[in-house]
Every structure is written in structure tokens, then in C-alpha cells.
Write a protein that holds these residues in place. Structure first.
Motif, short mmCIF file in Angstrom:
data_model
loop_
_atom_site.label_atom_id
_atom_site.label_comp_id
_atom_site.label_asym_id
_atom_site.label_seq_id
_atom_site.Cartn_x
_atom_site.Cartn_y
_atom_site.Cartn_z
N LYS A 152 0.80 -1.12 0.20
CA LYS A 152 0.22 0.00 -0.08
C LYS A 152 0.86 1.34 -0.16
O LYS A 152 1.78 1.43 0.82
CB LYS A 152 -0.84 -0.07 1.13
N ILE A 153 0.55 2.11 -1.04
CA ILE A 153 1.37 3.32 -1.06
C ILE A 153 0.10 4.71 -0.92
O ILE A 153 -0.83 4.58 -1.55
CB ILE A 153 1.86 3.49 -2.31
N CYS A 154 0.59 5.62 -0.19
CA CYS A 154 -0.26 6.75 -0.04
C CYS A 154 0.57 8.13 -0.57
O CYS A 154 1.63 8.32 -0.59
CB CYS A 154 -0.55 6.98 1.43
N ILE A 155 -0.47 8.60 -1.33
CA ILE A 155 0.21 9.93 -2.11
C ILE A 155 -0.65 11.10 -1.63
O ILE A 155 -2.17 11.16 -1.64
CB ILE A 155 -0.08 9.84 -3.54
N GLN A 207 -0.69 12.85 -9.11
CA GLN A 207 -1.11 11.52 -8.48
C GLN A 207 -1.42 10.60 -9.62
O GLN A 207 -0.79 9.32 -9.37
CB GLN A 207 -2.47 11.86 -7.98
N LYS A 260 0.83 6.82 -9.57
CA LYS A 260 -0.10 5.53 -9.68
C LYS A 260 0.50 4.62 -10.89
O LYS A 260 0.69 3.55 -10.76
CB LYS A 260 -1.53 5.92 -9.77
N ILE A 289 0.42 -3.38 -6.11
CA ILE A 289 0.65 -1.84 -5.38
C ILE A 289 -0.96 -1.37 -5.53
O ILE A 289 -1.65 -1.44 -6.38
CB ILE A 289 1.54 -1.03 -6.23
N THR A 343 -2.71 1.86 -4.40
CA THR A 343 -2.61 3.39 -3.85
C THR A 343 -3.50 3.97 -3.41
O THR A 343 -4.92 3.78 -3.85
CB THR A 343 -1.88 4.25 -5.12
N SER A 357 -4.88 7.95 -2.46
CA SER A 357 -4.47 9.19 -2.73
C SER A 357 -5.39 10.54 -2.09
O SER A 357 -6.56 10.38 -2.12
CB SER A 357 -4.08 9.85 -4.21
N PRO A 366 0.07 2.04 5.08
CA PRO A 366 0.88 2.15 3.81
C PRO A 366 2.35 1.91 4.23
O PRO A 366 2.66 2.41 5.25
CB PRO A 366 0.55 3.57 3.40
N TYR A 413 10.10 2.14 -4.54
CA TYR A 413 9.42 0.76 -4.37
C TYR A 413 10.18 -0.29 -3.68
O TYR A 413 9.82 -0.96 -2.63
CB TYR A 413 8.95 0.12 -5.70
#
Length: 130
Positions: free
Chosen positions: A2-5, A13, A17, A27, A29, A31, A53, A123
Motif C-alpha cells: 500500500k502506497i499513500c500519495i 497523482q 500511480k 501496489i 495506492t 491518494s 501504507p 518501491y
């Protein structure tokens, strides 16, 4: 992963992604366009025991709650102790970079635009750290 933008630029954004999706299919994401919504998300994840995340990309110039305020609130609550935080900004101001790197919770200060090699490094760093 999990990635938070957190960035109020929808183009950044979208590009972020897409870049992460090209690197790996696993992944997820999330945002946000302002710090207050991002902070609320982290609080809700904490309350529901969902996974935090592994990577958080934060712009500094955000509406409602800026990037500095968001990082300060997250740092005080220990919500991101297992999350790698990177400042991603178009600001060339040396004082922003110095301030970012003085915070132990911030791993680096990246200038926009971010290239594909930097996305791969982000990553890999998130995978190695956790």
C-alpha cells in the motif's frame, strides 16, 4: 503493498500511480489532495487494524493542512512508525530540503518531476524496510 500519495496536483497523482503500477502489480495506492483527509485516513486505518501504507509521498504545499502540518501530526501519534515518508515537492528552496532531512521520520526530499528510476528506488526501499 500500500502506497499513500498526498498531493493536490491530480496529474502528479495519476503519473505516480501509473509508475508504481508499471513496477509491480501488487501496489494499492490511496491518494488525497490535502493533509486533513490524509490524516483522517491514517487515523481510520489505525482504528480498523488495516495495514498502514508502507510508503507515503507528501507534497508540502497543500490546501487545508500543508505537508509540514501533516507530518508533524503523524509523527506525534506514531501512526507512521512503519511507513517510509518522502517529501515530494517542486519547491527548490534549500530551507525546505534542510527542514525535511532534519526530521528523522523523513527519508528524503525529492524534487518533482520524479523519474522512473526514482519510483523504482522508492518501491525497493519500501519492500526492503518491511
Amino acid at each position: 503493498m500500500k502506497i499513500c500519495i498526498v498531493d493536490d496536483d491530480p496529474i502528479f497523482q495519476l503519473l505516480a500511480k501509473k509508475q508504481f503500477q508499471k513496477i509491480a502489480g501488487d501496489i494499492d495506492t490511496v491518494s488525497f489532495t490535502n493533509g486533513i483527509d490524509a490524516y483522517a485516513y491514517f487515523r481510520s486505518v489505525e482504528l480498523t487494524s488495516l495495514s498502514m501504507p508502507k510508503l507515503l509521498l507528501v507534497d508540502l504545499n497543500l490546501p487545508i493542512m500543508n505537508g509540514w502540518q501533516l507530518i508533524d501530526k503523524l509523527r506525534k501519534t506514531c501512526l507512521t512508525e512503519n511507513t517510509l515518508i518522502y517529501i515530494v515537492s517542486s519547491s527548490p528552496a534549500i530551507e525546505d530540503r534542510v527542514r525535511s532531512l532534519s526530521l528523522t521520520c523523513v527519508k528524503d526530499y525529492l524534487m518533482k518531476p520524479i523519474n522512473s528510476q526514482q519510483y523504482e528506488e522508492l518501491y525497493r526501499a519500501a519492500n526492503v524496510a518491511h
